[in-house]
Design a protein around this motif. Structure first.
Motif, mmCIF file in Angstrom:
data_model
loop_
_atom_site.group_PDB
_atom_site.id
_atom_site.type_symbol
_atom_site.label_atom_id
_atom_site.label_comp_id
_atom_site.label_asym_id
_atom_site.label_seq_id
_atom_site.Cartn_x
_atom_site.Cartn_y
_atom_site.Cartn_z
ATOM 1 N N ASN A 60 -4.942 3.874 -2.359
ATOM 2 C CA ASN A 60 -4.710 3.838 -1.146
ATOM 3 C C ASN A 60 -4.949 1.520 -1.360
ATOM 4 O O ASN A 60 -4.109 0.751 -0.625
ATOM 5 C CB ASN A 60 -6.117 3.749 -0.181
ATOM 6 N N LYS A 61 -6.152 1.499 -1.675
ATOM 7 C CA LYS A 61 -6.460 -0.711 -1.770
ATOM 8 C C LYS A 61 -4.637 -1.115 -2.717
ATOM 9 O O LYS A 61 -4.413 -2.286 -2.625
ATOM 10 C CB LYS A 61 -7.132 -0.882 -2.504
ATOM 11 N N THR A 62 -4.370 -0.246 -4.165
ATOM 12 C CA THR A 62 -3.502 -1.068 -4.421
ATOM 13 C C THR A 62 -2.284 -0.913 -4.014
ATOM 14 O O THR A 62 -1.369 -1.671 -3.733
ATOM 15 C CB THR A 62 -2.864 0.458 -5.721
ATOM 16 N N THR A 63 -1.683 0.364 -2.980
ATOM 17 C CA THR A 63 -0.609 -0.060 -1.816
ATOM 18 C C THR A 63 -0.558 -0.963 -1.031
ATOM 19 O O THR A 63 0.235 -1.703 -1.020
ATOM 20 C CB THR A 63 -0.738 1.664 -1.232
ATOM 21 N N LYS A 64 -1.849 -0.978 -0.523
ATOM 22 C CA LYS A 64 -2.098 -2.098 0.744
ATOM 23 C C LYS A 64 -1.412 -3.542 -0.154
ATOM 24 O O LYS A 64 -1.572 -4.370 0.351
ATOM 25 C CB LYS A 64 -2.989 -1.576 1.115
ATOM 26 N N CYS A 65 -1.985 -3.712 -1.462
ATOM 27 C CA CYS A 65 -2.036 -5.086 -2.321
ATOM 28 C C CYS A 65 -0.381 -4.938 -2.866
ATOM 29 O O CYS A 65 0.747 -5.844 -2.715
ATOM 30 C CB CYS A 65 -2.791 -4.921 -4.242
ATOM 31 N N ILE A 66 0.217 -3.807 -2.343
ATOM 32 C CA ILE A 66 1.993 -3.766 -2.992
ATOM 33 C C ILE A 66 2.262 -3.714 -2.215
ATOM 34 O O ILE A 66 3.295 -5.132 -2.462
ATOM 35 C CB ILE A 66 2.556 -2.239 -3.588
ATOM 36 N N CYS A 67 1.875 -4.196 -1.354
ATOM 37 C CA CYS A 67 3.091 -3.955 0.497
ATOM 38 C C CYS A 67 2.885 -6.284 0.748
ATOM 39 O O CYS A 67 4.000 -6.326 0.948
ATOM 40 C CB CYS A 67 2.007 -3.279 1.043
ATOM 41 N N VAL B 282 7.189 0.751 -0.208
ATOM 42 C CA VAL B 282 8.202 0.942 -0.514
ATOM 43 C C VAL B 282 8.564 1.886 1.239
ATOM 44 O O VAL B 282 9.393 1.621 1.826
ATOM 45 C CB VAL B 282 9.219 0.983 -1.574
ATOM 46 N N GLU B 283 8.246 3.185 0.970
ATOM 47 C CA GLU B 283 8.317 4.221 2.306
ATOM 48 C C GLU B 283 7.286 3.532 3.351
ATOM 49 O O GLU B 283 8.217 3.656 4.077
ATOM 50 C CB GLU B 283 7.775 5.614 1.729
ATOM 51 N N TYR B 284 6.376 3.351 3.285
ATOM 52 C CA TYR B 284 6.054 3.232 4.532
ATOM 53 C C TYR B 284 6.813 1.781 5.729
ATOM 54 O O TYR B 284 6.279 1.498 6.282
ATOM 55 C CB TYR B 284 4.591 3.381 4.157
ATOM 56 N N PHE B 285 7.453 0.718 4.727
ATOM 57 C CA PHE B 285 8.188 -0.569 5.243
ATOM 58 C C PHE B 285 8.973 -0.054 5.986
ATOM 59 O O PHE B 285 9.071 -0.327 6.770
ATOM 60 C CB PHE B 285 8.190 -1.201 3.733
ATOM 61 N N LEU B 286 10.049 0.609 4.989
ATOM 62 C CA LEU B 286 10.990 1.396 5.802
ATOM 63 C C LEU B 286 10.138 2.732 7.232
ATOM 64 O O LEU B 286 11.216 2.436 7.741
ATOM 65 C CB LEU B 286 11.383 2.031 4.982
ATOM 66 N N LYS B 287 9.689 3.291 6.686
ATOM 67 C CA LYS B 287 9.302 4.312 7.726
ATOM 68 C C LYS B 287 8.616 2.777 9.482
ATOM 69 O O LYS B 287 9.154 3.640 10.516
ATOM 70 C CB LYS B 287 7.796 4.850 7.439
ATOM 71 N N LYS B 288 8.025 1.981 9.214
ATOM 72 C CA LYS B 288 7.914 1.166 10.429
ATOM 73 C C LYS B 288 8.424 0.013 10.314
ATOM 74 O O LYS B 288 8.124 0.224 11.373
ATOM 75 C CB LYS B 288 6.162 0.505 9.595
ATOM 76 N N THR B 289 8.768 -0.121 10.093
ATOM 77 C CA THR B 289 10.162 -1.700 10.430
ATOM 78 C C THR B 289 11.750 -1.328 9.631
ATOM 79 O O THR B 289 12.644 -2.107 10.592
ATOM 80 C CB THR B 289 9.629 -2.802 8.978
ATOM 81 N N GLY B 290 12.094 -0.355 9.168
ATOM 82 C CA GLY B 290 13.305 -0.042 8.875
ATOM 83 C C GLY B 290 13.558 -1.102 7.864
ATOM 84 O O GLY B 290 15.008 -1.006 7.508
ATOM 85 N N LYS C 256 14.107 9.787 -3.408
ATOM 86 C CA LYS C 256 15.000 9.801 -2.959
ATOM 87 C C LYS C 256 14.179 10.650 -1.029
ATOM 88 O O LYS C 256 14.616 9.775 -0.337
ATOM 89 C CB LYS C 256 15.898 10.867 -2.657
ATOM 90 N N LYS C 257 13.539 11.491 -1.570
ATOM 91 C CA LYS C 257 12.003 11.639 0.198
ATOM 92 C C LYS C 257 11.504 9.946 0.775
ATOM 93 O O LYS C 257 11.470 9.984 2.163
ATOM 94 C CB LYS C 257 11.359 12.663 -0.288
ATOM 95 N N ALA C 258 11.796 9.487 -0.159
ATOM 96 C CA ALA C 258 10.519 8.435 0.622
ATOM 97 C C ALA C 258 11.523 6.602 0.912
ATOM 98 O O ALA C 258 11.637 5.544 1.403
ATOM 99 C CB ALA C 258 10.031 7.072 -0.920
ATOM 100 N N GLY C 259 12.829 7.370 0.984
ATOM 101 C CA GLY C 259 14.416 6.277 1.596
ATOM 102 C C GLY C 259 14.895 5.525 0.759
ATOM 103 O O GLY C 259 15.130 4.206 0.692
ATOM 104 N N ILE C 260 14.428 5.566 -0.583
ATOM 105 C CA ILE C 260 14.746 4.726 -1.886
ATOM 106 C C ILE C 260 16.016 5.213 -3.052
ATOM 107 O O ILE C 260 16.024 6.150 -3.211
ATOM 108 C CB ILE C 260 13.595 4.785 -3.124
ATOM 109 N N LYS C 261 17.549 4.685 -2.439
ATOM 110 C CA LYS C 261 18.502 5.119 -3.557
ATOM 111 C C LYS C 261 17.637 5.198 -5.403
ATOM 112 O O LYS C 261 17.575 4.327 -5.316
ATOM 113 C CB LYS C 261 19.510 4.822 -3.333
#
Ligand SMILES: [Zn+2]
Length: 454
Positions: free
Chosen positions: A438-445, A133-141, A48-53
């Motif tokens: 770090n790399k895994t998060t970039k991979c998931i993005c 997911v959180e970073y996408f929402l943060k960066k692009t809405g 929820k803190k990350a913006g995910i329902k």
């Protein structure tokens, strides 16, 4: 190629580490039913803190079955494609405690390493998915495709209810692709993209002799159940590991040319492996590509435990009343656990061992995503960009509930992640590496970005 969120991933690493530490500090040992509901609620709060329902969902009225955490982030730009992340919030027991250098639930950070039970398996993997997911929402809405999460609490005890959960919440969990809960990174920092898992048939065979342990002088008259069991076992497998049960391999298909090609490129260091395990030869003297083919696609009949009679110090002349063996059979695609179980029972009675009791413990079919599925190329491209290079593996030699996902959701499943192969998962001093998070998060993005065109 840069992803638009790469810079956010780099600048927010402290936040990712802190959230992972928070998850590690909540013990969640499924084998002991310790802290499971608390951990499910915590995962839901982090989402929820990350913006995910997010919701914590139960199977039914029986609240002793650990809940799953459901997560969802809808895409406005591409609502027609849905990617599902499967993870687990439970962990293995921490014992032996004395072999840990720090409190197993401290989440201690030391340079590039975060220590603690679950740091890699699986809270470390989970946090990379949530943060992507959180970073996408943060960066692009927005997110590049619909995202869903299922985070279960019984993976470490065999995912007992995951198939029932999938059935019950099948509509909510509907998706076009699944990213599996783990993925290894080898000693050269290459992620291993695994497209399948073997199945498992786990049984106990029990041979019963006299009504109680007897004086061993009576061995002239009374049949020894340990001998009966050993004789029965000797009919089941030959010295080269071939299983002798009738029709055991009936449904097993040969590798395709494409699979053989991929397997030939999977790295395997024979010398290092033999040194690691202190063995001088492999079963059936396997060499070269046969080794890799065996790991990916050979069924096994393995004695996991054997118990009878007196095993203490010195001599005790006894004729035991009972003998028991635990056997795990690894299965490959198209083998049905229930059918193999029947073949085992038929084999025993046809060989004069109908009196040996077969207790079924666990059955799970194998699963494999086809190499030519376009999802595979997309994940490979994402991993290669994020890590520099990647290895595709036709199947892991291990077992997991992948078949339930493929069966109920009908979606391809791919395993990719950032768990260093020697991260001591299930052992003392388990750790996650910050550089791999770090790399895994970039991979998931990147997987999310690529998936929008799947
Ligand atoms: Zn595990």
């Amino acid at each position: 190629m840069l992803s638009i969120v790469d810079r956010v991933v780099d600048s927010e690493m402290d936040g990712m580490v802190a959230d992972l530490q928070t998850l590690i500090r909540q013990p969640s040992v499924s084998a002991k039913k310790q802290g499971l509901v608390e951990c499910a609620n915590l995962v839901s709060a982090v989402m929820k803190k990350a913006g995910i329902k997010s919701d914590v969902l139960y199977l039914g009225d029986d609240k002793s079955i650990p809940p799953i955490v459901y997560g969802q982030a809808g895409s406005r730009s591409n609502p027609s494609k849905t990617l599902l992340f499967y993870n687990h919030y439970d962990v293995q027991p921490v014992e032996p405690l004395e072999l840990w250098d720090a409190d197993p639930f401290s989440g201690k950070l030391e340079g590039n390493y975060i220590y603690g039970r679950g740091s890699a398996d699986d809270k470390g993997e989970l946090i990379t998915r949530i943060k992507a997911v959180e970073y996408f929402l943060k960066k692009t809405g927005d997110v590049p495709c619909n995202i869903k999460f299922i985070v279960e609490g019984e993976e470490e005890i065999g995912s007992v209810h995951v198939e029932q959960y999938l059935q019950k919440y099948r509509d909510r969990l509907a998706c076009e692709g699944v990213i599996w809960e783990f993925g290894y990174v080898d000693a050269k920092d290459r992620p291993i993209i695994s497209l399948g898992m073997k199945g498992l048939l786990y049984v106990e065979l029990v041979s019963v002799g006299p009504s109680r342990d007897a004086h061993s002088s009576l061995a002239v008259l009374i049949e020894n159940p340990a001998w009966r069991l050993v004789s029965a076992l000797a009919t089941m497998r030959d010295a080269n590991g071939k299983i002798l049960i009738k029709d055991w391999y009936k449904e097993v298909r040969d590798f395709t040319h494409q699979e053989i090609e991929v397997i030939s490129h999977e790295p395997f260091d024979e010398k290092e492996f033999k040194e690691e395990y202190g063995v001088s030869r492999f079963v059936a003297n396997a060499q070269g590509s046969d080794i890799k083919r065996a790991l990916v696609g050979l069924p096994t009949c393995n004695i996991a435990g054997l118990n009878s009679g007196y095993i203490g110090e010195g001599a005790k002349t006894v004729l035991p009343a009972r003998a028991m063996v635990k056997i795990d059979f690894r299965l490959v695609p198209e083998m049905v656990p229930e059918i193999q179980l029947q073949r085992l029972k038929d084999h025993l009675s046809e060989h004069g061992f109908g009196d040996i009791r077969v207790n079924f413990i666990h059955g799970e079919a194998a699963a494999r995503t086809g190499i030519s599925d376009p999802f595979v190329k997309q994940v490979e491209r994402a991993a290669t960009e994020a890590f520099g290079s990647a290895i595709v593996s036709v199947s892991s030699a291990g077992t997991g509930p992948m078949h339930s996902f493929a069966k109920v959701l009908g979606s391809p499943c791919i395993s990719v992640g950032g768990t260093y192969m020697f991260a001591r998962i299930h052992s003392p001093n388990e750790f996650a590496r910050v550089d791999l998070l770090n790399k895994t998060t970039k991979c998931i993005c990147r997987i999310m970005e690529n998936f929008s065109s799947y």
